[in-house]
Enzyme design. Structure first.
Site, short mmCIF file in Angstrom:
data_model
loop_
_atom_site.label_atom_id
_atom_site.label_comp_id
_atom_site.label_asym_id
_atom_site.label_seq_id
_atom_site.Cartn_x
_atom_site.Cartn_y
_atom_site.Cartn_z
N HIS A 124 29.44 29.30 35.97
CA HIS A 124 30.64 29.80 36.17
C HIS A 124 30.36 29.68 37.66
O HIS A 124 28.87 30.06 38.34
CB HIS A 124 30.56 31.63 35.67
CG HIS A 124 31.64 32.37 36.19
ND1 HIS A 124 32.16 32.77 37.17
CD2 HIS A 124 32.83 32.13 35.00
CE1 HIS A 124 32.88 33.13 37.23
NE2 HIS A 124 33.17 33.35 35.15
N ASP A 201 21.48 33.90 34.21
CA ASP A 201 23.73 34.58 33.82
C ASP A 201 23.53 35.07 32.21
O ASP A 201 23.57 34.12 31.54
CB ASP A 201 24.72 33.86 34.10
CG ASP A 201 25.82 34.46 33.84
OD1 ASP A 201 25.44 35.45 33.42
OD2 ASP A 201 26.81 33.59 34.61
N GLN A 204 27.88 36.28 28.27
CA GLN A 204 28.16 35.12 27.24
C GLN A 204 27.10 35.73 26.43
O GLN A 204 27.64 35.43 25.61
CB GLN A 204 28.50 34.27 27.31
CG GLN A 204 29.84 33.91 28.36
CD GLN A 204 30.76 34.47 28.48
OE1 GLN A 204 31.58 34.51 26.70
NE2 GLN A 204 31.91 34.74 29.31
N LYS A 227 32.11 42.20 28.88
CA LYS A 227 32.39 41.04 27.69
C LYS A 227 31.42 41.71 26.26
O LYS A 227 30.93 41.13 25.63
CB LYS A 227 31.61 40.08 28.01
CG LYS A 227 32.26 38.92 29.21
CD LYS A 227 31.89 38.13 29.63
CE LYS A 227 32.43 37.40 30.95
NZ LYS A 227 33.93 37.14 31.19
N CYS A 365 37.10 29.30 35.44
CA CYS A 365 36.05 29.44 36.43
C CYS A 365 34.72 28.29 36.92
O CYS A 365 33.55 29.19 36.83
CB CYS A 365 35.39 31.13 36.86
SG CYS A 365 36.88 32.25 36.73
#
Length: 407
Positions: A124, A201, A204, A227, A365
């Site tokens: 991202h 990261d 998700q 999220k 993104c």
């Protein structure tokens, strides 16, 4: 199908009870942000109607009540991700700020000219741009791990790129654009053999996968509340204590200090060293309710159900003419990106919206990833625990009619 009472779960989400253009809302944009259960909304309202006060500083009842509620969430996050202690949990505005903290603080302290920063092709923008900024400042080199056409990390290339010049590897656990689940534990092991620190990261990942930072032995991890059924404007940076204590503050101001004089300032201990100013108190407290919601559902059944939705939708999408699924990794979360020959992705998104179906269109993104795949963008459908196969049937029927009409 997995034995979960999905109807009961759906009733917990007020936003799902509405209609869009006289059609029941079908929300397939969960990778962008998930919807919020009533308990999260109530927690936010309760804070502002019963406990609104600044934290850590007041000597009155409301301040004490707010402080206790705020710090209880820090402990919930610690337990949720398996951290060693609550002090390793830093509250931020979101995954983006969490990554920026590490890029700036680690970079200023440890990076020098000629050092290398390693990221993957599927990142991202929030895990690309911060490293470009600090790389330019420190004259360090940003290197990219390539991926296959199916959207998987090329592990041999990763191993070859892990040279002694690589000081930090920052990589997504799950691709927001493709749904690919990267073999994160193996990646961390390879990096640590090279004495390279790792930032994950996990934006998700946290809502779909089991997370245990101690078991992973990850150095830093970033993710967002919104999220995982919580409010926007709240994120988490996890870091090992020994590393966080070495890093300089990211911002200056109140709360992150021990003593201030015009000659010199001494900084607070972690986590407060990285939490300058008044935090997003109400939303952090509501984030605690989101964690409670996730914990209230059997994680194994939840994961299995979302995988069933993924498999069901994938099978039906593959039967449609002129449609190509982008990202065919062996291990995926409940995200499907696709394109339809000679169709603009935005047009498809708008046509689906007219049927009450919310999907995401564009580059997500991830412009470098789109360039690697020779695409301008995709249509992305992403599923959560409150979605159903019946909704997928309506989605597929709408796509079929769109394709049939235009062809």
């Amino acid at each position: 199908m997995t034995t979960l009472n999905i109807d009961s779960i759906r009733e917990l989400f007020p936003i799902l009870q509405q209609k869009i253009y006289n059609n029941p809302l079908i929300y397939f944009d969960n990778a962008a942000t998930s919807q919020k259960p009533l308990s999260v909304l109530q927690a936010l309202e309760q804070y502002y109607t019963t406990s609104n006060a600044n934290i850590h500083r007041g000597a009155h009842t409301l301040a004490d009540r707010a402080t206790q509620s705020f710090e209880e969430v820090r402990k919930k996050v610690q337990t949720f991700i398996g951290a060693e202690e609550p002090e390793e949990i830093i509250f931020t505005k979101g995954t983006t700020e969490s990554i920026n903290i590490v890029a700036q603080s680690f970079g200023k302290k440890f990076l020098k000219q000629g050092d290398e920063i390693l990221i993957s092709c599927m990142e991202h923008h929030s895990n690309i741009v911060p490293w470009q900024i600090i790389g330019e400042e420190k004259q360090s080199v940003l290197k990219i791990i390539p991926i296959t056409d199916s959207g998987e990390i090329i592990m041999e290339a990763l191993e070859n790129l892990l040279t002694e010049q690589v000081k930090i590897l920052s990589i997504t656990w799950v691709s927001n654009a493709l749904g690919t689940i990267n073999p994160i534990k193996k990646i961390i092991e390879l990096a640590h053999k090279n004495n390279t620190l790792v930032l994950i990261d996990a934006a998700q990942a946290v809502a779909h996968l089991e997370v245990d930072v101690k078991e992973l032995d990850v150095d830093f991890m970033a993710f967002s509340s919104h999220k995982m059924y919580g409010p926007t404007g709240v994120g988490v940076l996890y870091g090992k204590r020994k590393l966080l204590e070495q890093l300089p503050p990211y911002q200056g101001g109140g709360e992150m200090i021990q003593k201030v004089t015009f000659e010199r300032t001494t900084y607070n201990h972690i986590p407060y060293k990285f939490e300058a100013g008044t935090p997003n108190i109400g939303d952090v407290i509501a984030f605690g309710a989101a964690i409670d919601f996730i914990e209230s559902i059997d994680k194994t059944k939840k994961k299995k159900y979302e995988q069933e939705l993924l498999h069901y939708a994938t099978t039906l999408l593959q039967s449609l003419p002129y449609l190509k699924i982008i990202g065919q990794a062996k291990h995926k979360t409940s995200v499907i990106s696709f394109v339809i020959e000679n169709y603009d992705t935005l047009d498809i998104g708008l046509l689906l919206d007219s049927k009450g179906i919310a999907v995401r269109t564009g580059h997500h993104c991830t412009q470098p990833l789109m360039h690697r795949l020779s695409l301008d963008g995709t249509i992305r459908a992403s599923f959560s625990i409150y979605n159903t196969t019946q909704e997928i049937d309506i989605f597929i029927d709408a796509l079929h009619k769109i394709i049939k009409k235009k062809k």
